[in-house]
Design an enzyme around this catalytic site. Structure first.
Site, short mmCIF file in Angstrom:
data_model
loop_
_atom_site.label_atom_id
_atom_site.label_comp_id
_atom_site.label_asym_id
_atom_site.label_seq_id
_atom_site.Cartn_x
_atom_site.Cartn_y
_atom_site.Cartn_z
CE LYS A 15 -2.39 0.20 3.69
NZ LYS A 15 -1.49 1.12 4.51
CB THR A 16 3.86 2.48 2.16
OG1 THR A 16 3.00 2.38 3.38
CG2 THR A 16 4.76 3.54 2.05
CB VAL A 17 5.31 0.34 -2.72
CG1 VAL A 17 5.73 0.29 -4.32
CG2 VAL A 17 6.29 -0.07 -1.81
CE LYS A 32 0.45 4.88 7.78
NZ LYS A 32 1.04 3.65 7.34
CD GLU A 98 0.51 4.48 3.15
OE1 GLU A 98 0.79 3.13 3.59
OE2 GLU A 98 1.23 5.10 3.05
CB ALA A 100 -2.68 2.34 9.66
N GLY A 101 -2.76 -0.43 7.44
CA GLY A 101 -3.42 -1.66 7.50
C GLY A 101 -4.64 -1.81 6.69
N PRO A 182 3.66 -4.58 -10.26
CG PRO A 182 5.60 -4.63 -12.03
CD PRO A 182 3.88 -3.67 -11.63
NE ARG A 183 4.28 -7.78 -3.62
CZ ARG A 183 4.00 -7.23 -2.61
NH1 ARG A 183 4.68 -6.10 -1.96
NH2 ARG A 183 2.90 -7.73 -1.90
#
Length: 206
Positions: A15-17, A32, A98, A100-101, A182-183
């Site tokens: 999520k952060t990325v 955030k 953003e 959290a979780g 993608p990762r």
């Protein structure tokens, strides 16, 4: 107006990325509201680096909590009382907020992030992984948000391609499929910017 809330189906799913990619693409302010866990640095520091945002676009958190726990519990350990009234979004545009979780993470003993999203009434992007279990987790998240009247902008996937899972979630959840990030290895500002631009056409966020 380009003001989005980014939530996820779980913690540690990317999520952060994704938030960094979106903030970088929009050249948006990033916020955030509550940061839990500071041992590995705050998410705003990671986003500022990955999105290459100048300091004036990276906003300070309303609350910074020491332990890497749900905000309600981390605040109790730090002897801090979180006041949801202090979590009103800043009047800035573009803006990426953003959470959290996941969407049902408690902020206090009586307030969930989903309740906050309903109050804000801003379009929410659900970030979901692509692998086994994602259909259940993502549809539950969508259902919980819709039950509170939260406006949904779409679902963004992170991980290896899994077309059937992605299509199933979009069809059964009646939600727009925004794309898949993608990762990335290595994960750098350059690789993220290139991958995000390829995965998410700009018109997805208009």
């Amino acid at each position: 107006m380009s003001r989005f809330v980014v939530t996820g189906t779980d913690t540690g799913i990317g999520k952060t990325v994704f938030s960094a990619g979106l903030a970088g693409a929009l050249r948006a302010h990033y916020w955030k509201p509550v940061q839990s866990g500071l041992d590995e640095g705050a998410d705003r520091d990671h986003v500022a680096h990955l999105a290459q945002l100048p300091p004036e676009l990276v906003l300070e958190e309303a609350y910074r909590l020491t332990e890497p726990l749900s905000p309600h519990r981390a605040a109790e350990i730090d002897a801090i009382q979180i006041d949801p009234a202090r979590l009103s979004p800043p009047a800035l545009d573009p803006l990426v907020i953003e959470g959290a979780g996941g969407a049902l993470v408690p902020i206090t003993r009586s307030t969930l992030y989903a309740d906050l999203f309903a109050w804000w009434n801003l379009p929410v992007i659900v970030v979901a992984r692509t692998g086994l279990g994602t259909i259940n987790h993502t549809l539950l998240t969508i259902e919980a948000l819709r039950a509170r009247g939260v406006p949904l902008h779409g679902v963004a996937f992170v991980g290896d391609a899994n077309d059937d899972n992605e299509q199933t979630i979009a069809a059964m959840g009646k939600i727009r499929r925004l794309g898949r990030l993608p990762r990335l290895d290595p994960l750098t500002p350059e690789t993220l910017a290139a991958a995000f631009a390829e995965a998410f056409p700009a018109e997805m966020f208009l």
